[in-house]
Enzyme design. Structure first.
Site, PDB file in Angstrom:
ATOM      1  N   ASN A  52      13.872   1.664   9.830  1.00  0.00           N
ATOM      2  CA  ASN A  52      13.570   1.161  11.163  1.00  0.00           C
ATOM      3  C   ASN A  52      14.805   0.694  11.909  1.00  0.00           C
ATOM      4  OD1 ASN A  52      10.895   1.712  10.956  1.00  0.00           O
ATOM      5  ND2 ASN A  52      10.308  -0.322  10.262  1.00  0.00           N
TER       6      ASN A  52
ATOM      7  N   THR B 132       0.833  -1.207   0.000  1.00  0.00           N
ATOM      8  CA  THR B 132       0.000   0.000   0.000  1.00  0.00           C
ATOM      9  C   THR B 132       0.864   1.253   0.000  1.00  0.00           C
ATOM     10  OG1 THR B 132      -1.652  -1.216   1.268  1.00  0.00           O
ATOM     11  CG2 THR B 132      -1.911   1.158   1.136  1.00  0.00           C
TER      12      THR B 132
ATOM     13  N   ASN C 161       8.079   5.240  16.390  1.00  0.00           N
ATOM     14  CA  ASN C 161       7.253   6.300  15.826  1.00  0.00           C
ATOM     15  C   ASN C 161       7.306   7.568  16.659  1.00  0.00           C
ATOM     16  OD1 ASN C 161       6.607   4.572  13.809  1.00  0.00           O
ATOM     17  ND2 ASN C 161       4.633   3.958  14.653  1.00  0.00           N
TER      18      ASN C 161
ATOM     19  N   GLU D  57      11.053  26.794   1.834  1.00  0.00           N
ATOM     20  CA  GLU D  57      12.435  27.145   2.142  1.00  0.00           C
ATOM     21  C   GLU D  57      13.316  25.906   2.231  1.00  0.00           C
ATOM     22  OE1 GLU D  57      13.594  29.903   5.447  1.00  0.00           O
ATOM     23  OE2 GLU D  57      11.599  30.666   5.051  1.00  0.00           O
TER      24      GLU D  57
END
Length: 450
Positions: A206, A145, A228, A254
């Site tokens: 990870n 996905t 996370n 920027e």
């Protein structure tokens, strides 16, 4: 207003998204049901946090975000979690069958059915903005996905909102840890469109973040939640200047201007300091020079690659908390004298600094200590090519035997797309090599423009 719409795709994107919105809410004092006790000007959209939250007439603050997944389990956790009242049900879009780790399913068969609904929701969010500045897109490229639908959405966003900037926070497969056998295929196919359709992509992996959790936070077996929360600190630091009124603000556009020397060379490394557990924080003095040194340490990088193997083209330092420009200038001057931090010879200055006086917040009961000041670095270093060459190598081993390819072809892909994407990445590796090469005089024709 300079609004930003966040798009969270697939399991990784959604779970990182949960951590981010949890942190934003804490930082702004927004309750899990979207109310904000401290907000006196109800319904007035001039507060800085309105870049990320839209305000309803009744004073509820709704994230400008959508969450998309091709199967419902991960999104159902949001629907039932503690922040379920924060989001409008239409912002949580889930399909019925997942992409089964298959880029082609996410991009062609299953993804096709849901992408119009997603764009419809994005359009609603965009119509609600007075001056949309761009998109933050969160996904991982190892699964189906995140890679497939992620690419498809990016391609469609380019068509619908051509001029708006798109920042990707992309979780790349780790060198040792793998969640799917076909990760190399998905990553290569997906990077092919990240190259075209994002303006800046921050690479995360990870394994690198596991190591940081183990080493700096003494967490023996880090969970995705630990990871996370660390990622969300980085993303929060990047966006503080959009959400608070700061001293030296850094805008999304920027970033692009200062970090991307050539359109294709837009894959960034990120690092954050101080990553420190509450027990240790009492005993350490975390001054501006100390945290500045820390973000340049190879072990602080959130992707497995060694910046000492490459050269820096540019880097962006976002400080927050009790920091004054004088300290920053001194710290940067020290870094410049270090031999370990090498810049390409055509970019001698290379530092962009932002300061925001809002001190970093931490999730209560989380792993990170509450500190007075922190810094987040986003850097453009030629060593990023290591990440790509690693994936390319794994891709080649499998593709030489055409292993697993039938699953992709069966979902309507053509074999040519594999080789096309792979060639694009080979060209990218070459681009990085050339950018880091000594002296720019071998390209004679480019020097005549001045």
């Amino acid at each position: 207003m300079r609004e930003i719409i966040s798009i969270h795709i697939g399991q990784a994107g959604i779970q990182v998204g949960n951590a981010c919105w949890e942190l934003y809410c804490l930082e702004h004092g927004i309750e899990p049901d979207g109310t904000m006790p401290s907000d006196t000007s109800v319904g007035v959209a001039h507060d800085a946090f309105n870049t990320f939250f839209s305000e309803t007439g009744s004073g509820k603050h709704v994230p400008r975000a959508i969450f998309v997944d091709l199967e419902p389990t991960v999104i159902d956790e949001v629907r039932t979690g503690s922040y379920r009242q924060l989001f409008h049900p239409e912002q949580l879009i889930s399909g019925k069958e997942d992409a089964a780790n298959n880029f082609a399913r996410g991009h062609y068969t299953v993804g096709k059915e849901i992408v119009d609904l997603c764009l419809d929701r994005v359009r609603k969010l965009a119509d609600n903005c007075t001056g949309l500045q761009g998109f933050l897109v969160f996904n991982a490229v190892g699964g189906g996905t995140g890679s497939g639908l992620g690419s498809l959405l990016l391609e469609r966003l380019s068509v619908d909102y051509g001029k708006k900037s798109k920042l990707g926070f992309t979780i790349y497969p780790s060198p040792q840890v793998s969640t799917a056998v076909v990760e190399p295929y998905n990553s290569v196919l997906s990077t092919h469109s990240l190259l075209e359709h994002t303006d800046v992509a921050v690479l995360l992996d990870n394994e690198a973040i596991y190591d940081i959790c183990r080493r700096s936070l003494d967490i023996e077996r880090p969970t995705y939640t630990n990871l996370n929360r660390l990622i969300s600190q980085i993303i929060s630091s990047l966006t503080t200047s959009l959400r608070f009124d700061g001293a030296i603000n850094v805008d999304v556009t920027e970033f692009q201007t200062n970090l991307v020397p050539y359109p294709r060379i837009h894959f960034m490394l990120s690092s954050y300091a101080p990553v420190i557990s509450a027990e240790k924080a009492y005993h350490e003095q975390l001054s501006v020079p100390e945290i500045t040194n820390a973000v340049f340490e190879p072990s602080s990088m959130m992707a497995k690659c060694d910046p000492r193997h490459g050269k820096y083209m540019a880097c962006c330092l976002m400080y927050r908390g009790d920091v004054v420009p004088k300290d920053v200038n001194a710290a940067v001057a020290t870094i410049k004298t270090k031999r370990t931090v090498q810049f390409v010879d055509w970019c001698p200055t290379g530092f962009k600094c932002g300061i925001n006086y809002q001190p970093p917040s931490v999730v209560p009961g989380g792993d990170l200590a509450k500190v007075q000041r922190a810094v987040c670095m986003i850097s453009n270093n030629t060593a990023v090519a290591e990440v790509f060459s690693r994936i390319d190598h794994k891709f080649d081993l499998m593709y030489a035997k055409r292993a697993f390819v039938h699953w992709y072809v069966g979902e309507g892909m053509e074999e040519g797309e594999f080789s096309e994407a792979r060639e694009d990445l080979a060209a990218l590796e070459k681009d990085y090599e050339e950018v880091g090469a000594e002296g720019a005089d071998d390209e004679g024709d480019e020097g005549d423009d001045y």
